[in-house]
Design a protein around this motif. Structure first.
Motif, PDB file in Angstrom:
ATOM      1  N   ALA A 274      61.387  56.385  54.529  1.00 18.04           N
ATOM      2  CA  ALA A 274      61.489  55.122  55.794  1.00 18.04           C
ATOM      3  C   ALA A 274      62.674  54.683  54.855  1.00 18.04           C
ATOM      4  O   ALA A 274      62.928  53.088  55.517  1.00 18.04           O
ATOM      5  N   GLN A 275      62.809  54.476  53.358  1.00 13.33           N
ATOM      6  CA  GLN A 275      64.120  53.619  53.005  1.00 13.33           C
ATOM      7  C   GLN A 275      65.439  54.118  53.012  1.00 13.33           C
ATOM      8  O   GLN A 275      66.638  53.332  53.215  1.00 13.33           O
ATOM      9  N   GLU A 276      65.742  54.982  54.243  1.00 17.42           N
ATOM     10  CA  GLU A 276      66.506  55.531  54.680  1.00 17.42           C
ATOM     11  C   GLU A 276      66.703  55.793  56.071  1.00 17.42           C
ATOM     12  O   GLU A 276      66.237  56.036  56.378  1.00 17.42           O
ATOM     13  N   PRO A 281      61.213  57.489  59.775  1.00 20.26           N
ATOM     14  CA  PRO A 281      60.178  58.983  60.711  1.00 20.26           C
ATOM     15  C   PRO A 281      59.644  58.856  61.768  1.00 20.26           C
ATOM     16  O   PRO A 281      58.992  56.636  62.127  1.00 20.26           O
ATOM     17  N   ASP A 282      59.249  59.384  62.875  1.00 20.95           N
ATOM     18  CA  ASP A 282      58.404  59.100  63.867  1.00 20.95           C
ATOM     19  C   ASP A 282      57.065  58.599  63.721  1.00 20.95           C
ATOM     20  O   ASP A 282      56.665  59.234  62.951  1.00 20.95           O
ATOM     21  N   ALA A 283      56.195  57.871  64.525  1.00 21.76           N
ATOM     22  CA  ALA A 283      54.493  57.523  64.686  1.00 21.76           C
ATOM     23  C   ALA A 283      53.940  58.705  64.129  1.00 21.76           C
ATOM     24  O   ALA A 283      53.529  58.245  63.029  1.00 21.76           O
ATOM     25  N   GLU A 284      54.236  59.941  64.035  1.00 24.13           N
ATOM     26  CA  GLU A 284      53.781  61.186  64.449  1.00 24.13           C
ATOM     27  C   GLU A 284      54.176  62.008  63.006  1.00 24.13           C
ATOM     28  O   GLU A 284      52.901  62.276  61.520  1.00 24.13           O
ATOM     29  N   VAL A 285      55.210  61.586  62.200  1.00 28.55           N
ATOM     30  CA  VAL A 285      55.288  61.846  60.862  1.00 28.55           C
ATOM     31  C   VAL A 285      54.906  60.941  59.634  1.00 28.55           C
ATOM     32  O   VAL A 285      54.170  61.631  58.757  1.00 28.55           O
ATOM     33  N   ARG A 286      55.134  59.627  60.156  1.00 27.87           N
ATOM     34  CA  ARG A 286      54.476  58.372  59.201  1.00 27.87           C
ATOM     35  C   ARG A 286      53.188  58.808  59.124  1.00 27.87           C
ATOM     36  O   ARG A 286      52.440  58.272  58.165  1.00 27.87           O
ATOM     37  N   LEU A 336      54.556  68.621  57.028  1.00 25.59           N
ATOM     38  CA  LEU A 336      55.191  67.765  57.208  1.00 25.59           C
ATOM     39  C   LEU A 336      56.755  68.248  57.711  1.00 25.59           C
ATOM     40  O   LEU A 336      57.369  67.902  57.617  1.00 25.59           O
ATOM     41  N   MET A 337      56.671  69.735  56.677  1.00 27.28           N
ATOM     42  CA  MET A 337      57.948  70.631  56.967  1.00 27.28           C
ATOM     43  C   MET A 337      58.226  71.467  57.694  1.00 27.28           C
ATOM     44  O   MET A 337      59.217  72.167  58.446  1.00 27.28           O
ATOM     45  N   ARG A 338      57.631  71.245  58.527  1.00 27.32           N
ATOM     46  CA  ARG A 338      57.717  71.610  60.297  1.00 27.32           C
ATOM     47  C   ARG A 338      58.156  70.245  61.342  1.00 27.32           C
ATOM     48  O   ARG A 338      58.483  70.857  62.659  1.00 27.32           O
ATOM     49  N   HIS A 339      58.668  69.515  60.749  1.00 29.42           N
ATOM     50  CA  HIS A 339      59.554  68.054  61.280  1.00 29.42           C
ATOM     51  C   HIS A 339      60.633  68.106  60.819  1.00 29.42           C
ATOM     52  O   HIS A 339      60.520  67.706  59.657  1.00 29.42           O
ATOM     53  N   GLU A 340      61.809  68.640  61.547  1.00 36.01           N
ATOM     54  CA  GLU A 340      63.313  68.633  61.066  1.00 36.01           C
ATOM     55  C   GLU A 340      63.320  66.656  60.844  1.00 36.01           C
ATOM     56  O   GLU A 340      63.045  65.378  61.517  1.00 36.01           O
ATOM     57  N   LEU A 341      64.548  66.170  60.271  1.00 39.27           N
ATOM     58  CA  LEU A 341      64.942  65.286  59.779  1.00 39.27           C
ATOM     59  C   LEU A 341      65.184  65.158  61.105  1.00 39.27           C
ATOM     60  O   LEU A 341      66.302  65.982  61.806  1.00 39.27           O
ATOM     61  N   PRO A 342      66.027  63.592  61.166  1.00 37.85           N
ATOM     62  CA  PRO A 342      66.723  63.246  62.772  1.00 37.85           C
ATOM     63  C   PRO A 342      68.124  63.073  62.193  1.00 37.85           C
ATOM     64  O   PRO A 342      68.930  62.951  62.913  1.00 37.85           O
ATOM     65  N   ASP A 343      68.588  63.248  60.549  1.00 41.92           N
ATOM     66  CA  ASP A 343      69.974  63.648  60.884  1.00 41.92           C
ATOM     67  C   ASP A 343      71.205  64.894  60.932  1.00 41.92           C
ATOM     68  O   ASP A 343      72.228  64.924  61.535  1.00 41.92           O
ATOM     69  N   GLY A 344      70.342  65.330  62.232  1.00 39.72           N
ATOM     70  CA  GLY A 344      71.050  66.558  62.567  1.00 39.72           C
ATOM     71  C   GLY A 344      70.979  67.720  61.598  1.00 39.72           C
ATOM     72  O   GLY A 344      72.065  69.036  61.444  1.00 39.72           O
ATOM     73  N   SER A 345      70.881  67.068  60.186  1.00 35.24           N
ATOM     74  CA  SER A 345      70.297  68.892  59.207  1.00 35.24           C
ATOM     75  C   SER A 345      70.036  70.001  58.885  1.00 35.24           C
ATOM     76  O   SER A 345      70.550  70.604  58.456  1.00 35.24           O
TER      77      SER A 345
END
Length: 358
Positions: A274-276, A281-286, A336-345
């Protein structure tokens, strides 16, 4: 807790700089507190690599090698706690100034050039694991020597020999762990100088091997290598084997080792995802992050309690609770590792290992 013993202090460097004549009981207590912090600091990066493996029940070569090292490190931390309590100290584990912080250095100023981070299993993370475990003088490798964790434990060993009268056998956690760990890894009472010396020998040789061999003499499986070499052969992609014509008698020329497919867990930023803003993260990841961090924090609390109570049954119960919390971490970590980061990487989230004070 004094600032000089805080996680990001240079406490180990300062302790190693003390002349041997001043390495008394106070020195030993401070050194062992740092040893506990050092052993704990290795676990989160190794666990992230382990949990990132997509099919842990497929080709188990790499998975089982990392798992064995994780189990060893857990035992090493417990043995360090027994060393501290046998000389009258009390381990501090669940404290915001003492818990590991990633990315960042190892505690106490060990290997200051090394930056330890949390990410999935990659050649870069394997190289980091090797640097953590690197001996002063590796077999089958030629590099300039540097201060190692083994050198620190050697100093602790010498200090115990000079202060053997401090060993009381007080507040020792006992746990039979042979089924899951290597030989010598059970938590045993350290009530004699010989028992303490044997425990330090286990820690040193399981991590770095001996000066003449990369083998782990305290193995769980016949032929098992010390941690540094176990990681190194995965990175090299070949097993380390005896080669009489090689300069040191060993070379990475054995059977191929195939890297398993792993989730592309990104590198956790300092202070958590969350610092970046780009990783928010969305609610599920949080919810998964919170679940993981709470369980991790409770684990540290139970571990601390196990070595702070004078009641043997309470200590056993607390340690059992800690083991249960440890086992419960894998599920939210892998989720957590099944959720992609929202930056498109294309990279994914992963556990933060953030301490939440009770």
């Amino acid at each position: 807790m004094t600032q000089t013993l805080a996680y990001e202090s240079k406490a180990i460097v300062a302790l190693m700089g003390q002349p041997e004549m001043r390495r008394n009981g106070r020195w030993l207590q401070d050194a062992l507190q740092q040893a506990i912090m050092l052993e704990l600091a290795t676990l989160p990066p190794y666990l992230c690599g382990l949990w990132s493996i997509k099919d842990p029940v497929g080709d188990r070569t790499v998975h089982d090698a990392i798992l064995a090292i994780v189990m060893d490190e857990m035992s090493h931390m417990g043995l360090a706690c027994n060393m501290l309590t046998t000389i009258g100290g009390s381990p501090r584990i669940a404290h915001p100034d003492l818990v590991p912080r990633y990315p960042g250095p190892l505690p106490g100023g060990v290997r200051p050039q090394l930056r330890v981070s949390l990410s999935g299993l990659t050649p870069a993370s394997l190289d980091m694991y090797c640097q953590i475990e690197r001996p002063e003088d590796p077999v089958a490798e030629f590099e300039e020597p540097s201060t190692s964790i083994g050198a620190f434990y050697s100093a602790v060993r010498q200090a115990f020999k000079k202060n053997a009268d401090l060993i009381t056998g007080r507040r020792q956690v006992e746990k039979e762990m042979e089924n899951a760990h290597g030989l010598g890894n059970s938590l045993v009472p350290l009530s004699t100088p010989r028992a303490v010396d044997d425990a330090i020998q286990v820690i040193m040789e399981q991590g770095e091997g001996s000066h003449s061999s990369p083998r782990n003499r305290y193995f769980g499986t016949e032929g098992e290598l010390a941690h540094y070499y176990a990681f190194r052969q995965i990175l090299q992609g070949r097993k380390l084997v005896e080669v009489p014509t090689a300069p040191e008698g060993w070379a990475y020329e054995g059977d191929p080792i195939v890297m398993p497919e792993a989730h592309r867990m990104g590198t956790v930023p300092k202070g958590g995802w969350a610092q970046e803003p780009k990783y928010l993260p969305d609610a599920e990841v949080r919810a998964l992050l919170t679940k993981f961090n709470q369980r991790y924090s409770e684990l540290l609390g139970w571990l601390e309690k196990a070595w702070q109570t004078d009641d043997p049954q309470e200590a056993t119960d607390a340690f059992d609770e800690a083991e249960a919390k440890m086992r419960s971490l894998a599920s939210p970590a892998r989720a957590l590792m099944r959720h992609e980061l929202p930056d498109g990487s294309g990279q994914t989230y992963g556990p933060e290992f953030l301490y939440i004070p009770a």
